[in-house]
Motif scaffolding. Structure first.
Motif, PDB file in Angstrom:
ATOM      1  N   PRO A  66       0.810  -1.227   0.000  1.00  0.00           N
ATOM      2  CA  PRO A  66       0.000   0.000   0.000  1.00  0.00           C
ATOM      3  C   PRO A  66       0.843   1.277   0.000  1.00  0.00           C
ATOM      4  O   PRO A  66       0.326   2.353  -0.314  1.00  0.00           O
ATOM      5  N   ALA A  67       2.121   1.164   0.330  1.00  0.00           N
ATOM      6  CA  ALA A  67       2.990   2.338   0.339  1.00  0.00           C
ATOM      7  C   ALA A  67       3.279   2.780  -1.091  1.00  0.00           C
ATOM      8  O   ALA A  67       3.204   2.004  -2.038  1.00  0.00           O
ATOM      9  N   GLU A  68       3.625   4.057  -1.229  1.00  0.00           N
ATOM     10  CA  GLU A  68       4.007   4.580  -2.531  1.00  0.00           C
ATOM     11  C   GLU A  68       5.195   3.792  -3.077  1.00  0.00           C
ATOM     12  O   GLU A  68       6.098   3.414  -2.319  1.00  0.00           O
ATOM     13  N   PRO A  69       5.205   3.531  -4.374  1.00  0.00           N
ATOM     14  CA  PRO A  69       6.345   2.809  -4.945  1.00  0.00           C
ATOM     15  C   PRO A  69       7.645   3.599  -4.764  1.00  0.00           C
ATOM     16  O   PRO A  69       7.686   4.811  -5.029  1.00  0.00           O
ATOM     17  N   THR A  70       8.667   2.929  -4.313  1.00  0.00           N
ATOM     18  CA  THR A  70      10.007   3.501  -4.234  1.00  0.00           C
ATOM     19  C   THR A  70      10.976   2.516  -4.875  1.00  0.00           C
ATOM     20  O   THR A  70      10.644   1.345  -5.108  1.00  0.00           O
ATOM     21  N   TRP A  71      12.184   2.982  -5.133  1.00  0.00           N
ATOM     22  CA  TRP A  71      13.205   2.106  -5.693  1.00  0.00           C
ATOM     23  C   TRP A  71      13.459   0.913  -4.763  1.00  0.00           C
ATOM     24  O   TRP A  71      13.544  -0.226  -5.195  1.00  0.00           O
ATOM     25  N   GLU A  72      13.502   1.234  -3.446  1.00  0.00           N
ATOM     26  CA  GLU A  72      13.843   0.192  -2.466  1.00  0.00           C
ATOM     27  C   GLU A  72      12.718  -0.820  -2.305  1.00  0.00           C
ATOM     28  O   GLU A  72      12.975  -2.034  -2.255  1.00  0.00           O
ATOM     29  N   PRO A  98      17.965   5.852  -8.087  1.00  0.00           N
ATOM     30  CA  PRO A  98      18.522   6.978  -7.343  1.00  0.00           C
ATOM     31  C   PRO A  98      19.457   7.815  -8.210  1.00  0.00           C
ATOM     32  O   PRO A  98      20.118   7.298  -9.114  1.00  0.00           O
ATOM     33  N   GLU A  99      19.518   9.085  -7.923  1.00  0.00           N
ATOM     34  CA  GLU A  99      20.394  10.006  -8.650  1.00  0.00           C
ATOM     35  C   GLU A  99      21.835   9.495  -8.608  1.00  0.00           C
ATOM     36  O   GLU A  99      22.358   9.133  -7.554  1.00  0.00           O
ATOM     37  N   GLY A 100      22.449   9.439  -9.775  1.00  0.00           N
ATOM     38  CA  GLY A 100      23.848   9.022  -9.845  1.00  0.00           C
ATOM     39  C   GLY A 100      24.067   7.523  -9.871  1.00  0.00           C
ATOM     40  O   GLY A 100      25.214   7.073  -9.971  1.00  0.00           O
ATOM     41  N   ASP A 101      22.995   6.732  -9.793  1.00  0.00           N
ATOM     42  CA  ASP A 101      23.127   5.273  -9.811  1.00  0.00           C
ATOM     43  C   ASP A 101      22.993   4.790 -11.251  1.00  0.00           C
ATOM     44  O   ASP A 101      21.906   4.421 -11.710  1.00  0.00           O
TER      45      ASP A 101
END
Length: 686
Positions: A53-59, A125-128
């Motif tokens: 249910p949480a917002e999608p994140t990279w992790e 993530p930025e720079g990845d």
């Protein structure tokens, strides 16, 4: 499972060093019991990601997906590795049960709309840079696996994939059975004249193991069998050559034709003209036309060279030289013209020295690593040994399993495989295996290798280095998880060190006297390696052409195929004729009915990749020479510096970088085909 074990050897995180499986605790019952639970756990993990249910994140999306399915990965690694090295009816039965389930499970994952939507919603993530590449890779993979198709097309795709998985397993099982059935049986030892006493003794033992009188010569994977080089009896040579080409002829024609039809239909469902277009889009060649053009450009010159070589053999033999006779008379010509006694040469290549003082020595010179045997760690078979690989500073990098000897239930050929892959995200280090099928002398003596076998030991360790020296975050990009026409680049580069002057003088010592290989033999080896390139290139190109021909058919064309043995042969002959590869007595390295790479392996529409990678290898190794790291004048400092660059730019990066960019960074420019043409004696062909 052992009574004193408190954890499951497949379902729980491994407790041995580097995640080495507890092989002693795993048997068929354990793996049969583990698969349903491993599948259930992975389904739960996927649902937890997709329905979070949480917002999608990279992790919580991409990294969670990368970390999922570890239990299932351990189960499949054990089963499919054992099917290659120690196949039994029971294990084949487990595979027949589980393969359709694995196919359905994979299709369900890649057509999961909620999971797909979450992946599309996130960014790295930025720079990845590795993460950004992974994100693009995942989006392409979902599309290519049918995520954007309507439900009815997804259901058809899933059924095609399920059926293909069953057929692939059947093809391999049929081939394994025929490899045993068609092993050459002779009762008169005089028919084996020319073979070494050790090899004759091994043939006697092979017959005894099968409960037969006389002698048995097991079949190796390619068309040309190594014993053809030595057998003096033309009748025995002809019988062995014919037995090799009979494999799969009864059951596999219908299997492979159905596979070709289904692959063509799947490609069409996904919006591609042919299966070759579908596959090669993800390879470094990018298009089927590019791969096809390379083969057809080189084929006429290879055929002309092979025909010229055959003419020389006929002149020497003063009689007809068939495909069965070709290796025998080629060896005779090399002995005459290049003073190369192959039997004497073998006596300088005992397996143990080749491995320790050749393969491992070269890796230490180049990359600073050391390889030490670990007799306290147990492999999956008594024939297999475990070695630990450490970096220059003593850091343990991973484990290598070596399994070099032929045995019943082990498929022919040679390969590298993984039980565990390196990943910084997962905190895992690699466990890789190098597998071959060398005939073990029955008197307990050290096996003496042919030049081809020496090359193969170096080749497979090149794949091993790709896995062992991997240094990436995401398991999707670890080690050899790269396109087929890139994965052979590091392994073929490593072959070159087998004949580097500093390396070969370190390991090539006479088995009886310990004397270093004399210069005249080294010169003979170098000179003789240039002869026979027409045959070698021609038999390889023939197989690659046949592979692309099958997989360049549209669904409509595939539907016109017949599925009898005579239909298969006619199709092959047309493909070879169209490519300009019709040389009398020259047979493809693999005929379709025993072409394990493309009908029971992962090389469909990809067998061209060995030659594509050899372009990179020949050009790349010239780069080592230009850096002063190869040849008589190489300095230890230059070797180490060039090796470190190759490790940093190629070996450690797996699939984490663009492959063309990585090659150009190592070489200082894009690839050039000229070094390959020179090596193969095909200069002027393109």
């Amino acid at each position: 499972m052992c009574a004193n074990s408190t954890s499951h050897p497949l379902l729980d995180r491994p407790t041995l060093e580097h995640g080495l499986p507890r092989f002693a605790d795993i048997d068929d019952g354990v793996v049969r019991e583990a698969f349903p639970e491993a599948l259930r756990r992975h389904r739960e993990q996927i649902r937890a990601i997709a329905d979070n249910p949480a917002e999608p994140t990279w992790e919580n999306t991409v990294e969670a997906l990368e970390a999922s399915g570890r239990e299932l990965g351990r189960c499949t690694a054990w089963l499919f590795n054992m099917l290659g090295t120690d196949s039994t009816d029971a294990r084949q039965g487990i595979a027949e049960e589980i393969i359709p389930e694995l196919s359905a499970h994979s299709d369900a994952l890649y057509t999961d709309a909620a999971l797909h939507a979450r992946i599309k919603a996130v960014t790295a993530p930025e720079g990845d840079g590795e993460g950004a590449r992974l994100h693009a890779h995942l989006l392409r993979r979902f599309t290519r696996r049918g995520a954007d198709l309507p439900p009815d097309a997804q259901r058809e795709l899933a059924e095609i994939n399920r059926r293909l998985s069953v057929l692939s397993d059947a093809f391999g099982n049929n081939l394994l059975a025929d490899t045993r059935t068609h092993a050459l049986h002779v009762t008169d030892v005089n028919e084996l004249d020319g073979l070494s006493p050790a090899r004759i003794s091994a043939a006697r033992s092979a017959a005894e193991a099968e409960g037969r009188d006389g002698y048995l010569i097991p079949l190796e994977l390619p068309t040309v069998q190594s014993a053809l080089t030595d057998l003096t009896d033309p009748g025995t040579r002809a019988a062995l050559h014919a037995a090799s080409q009979r494999r799969g002829a009864e059951k596999n024609p219908a299997v492979l034709v159905e596979m070709v039809k289904l692959r063509a239909r799947r490609a069409a469902l996904l919006g591609y003209d042919t299966h070759a277009d579908y596959v090669i889009e993800e390879e470094t060649a990018r298009t089927a036309d590019a791969a096809r053009r390379m083969l057809t450009d080189l084929a006429p010159a290879a055929a002309a060279n092979a025909a010229a070589e055959h003419k020389l053999l006929v002149e020497l033999a003063d009689t007809e030289v068939t495909g069965a006779d070709w290796p025998y008379w080629e060896a005779k010509l090399k002995a005459r013209d290049y003073d190369l006694d192959e039997d004497e040469l073998r006596r300088h290549f005992p397996l143990g020295r080749v491995l320790r003082d050749g393969v491992f020595f070269a890796a230490n010179r180049l990359y600073g690593i050391t390889v030490t045997e670990r007799p306290d760690l147990e492999a999956y078979h008594p024939d297999a040994d475990v070695w630990e690989v450490r970096d220059t500073d003593g850091t343990a990098l991973g484990l290598l399993i070596t399994d070099y000897f032929a045995r019943p239930g082990k498929r022919g050929g040679a390969w590298m495989t993984s039980f565990t892959e390196q990943s910084r995200l997962l905190g895992t280090t690699p466990v890789v295996a190098n597998v071959m099928s060398i005939v073990r002398p029955t008197d307990g003596s050290e096996p003496l290798l042919t030049l081809d076998e020496v090359t193969t030991v170096f080749h497979e360790f090149g794949h091993g280095l790709h896995g062992l020296l991997s240094d990436v975050r995401y398991p999707t990009f670890s080690g050899t998880n790269v396109p087929r026409d890139w994965v052979e680049f590091p392994s073929q580069i490593n072959e070159n060190w087998a004949f580097d002057p500093e390396v070969i003088r370190n390991y090539a010592r006479h088995v009886d006297t310990g004397e270093v290989i004399p210069d005249h033999l080294l010169t003979a080896v170098a000179d003789a390696r240039q002869f026979g390139q027409g045959f070698a290139a021609g038999e390889y190109l023939g197989a690659a052409v046949i592979d692309l021909a099958w997989h360049s058919l549209t669904p409509e064309q595939a539907d016109q195929l017949g599925d009898g043995a005579e239909d298969i042969e006619a199709f092959e002959n047309r493909a070879l004729e169209d490519a300009g590869l019709t040389v009398e007595h020259l047979r493809p390295r693999y005929r379709s009915t025993y072409f394990n790479h493309v009908f029971a392996g992962g090389y469909s529409a990809g067998y061209y990749s060995y030659l594509w990678a050899e372009v990179l290898d020949a050009d790349g190794f010239d780069g080592f020479a230009e850096q002063g790291a190869a040849g008589e004048a190489a300095s230890p400092e230059a070797v180490r510096a060039a090796g470190q660059r190759f490790r940093d730019l190629i070996l450690s990066r797996g699939g984490a970088d663009d492959f063309g960019t990585a090659f150009a960074a190592f070489r200082g420019r894009g690839k050039d085909v000229a070094p390959l043409l020179s090596r193969r004696g095909l200069a002027g062909a393109v």
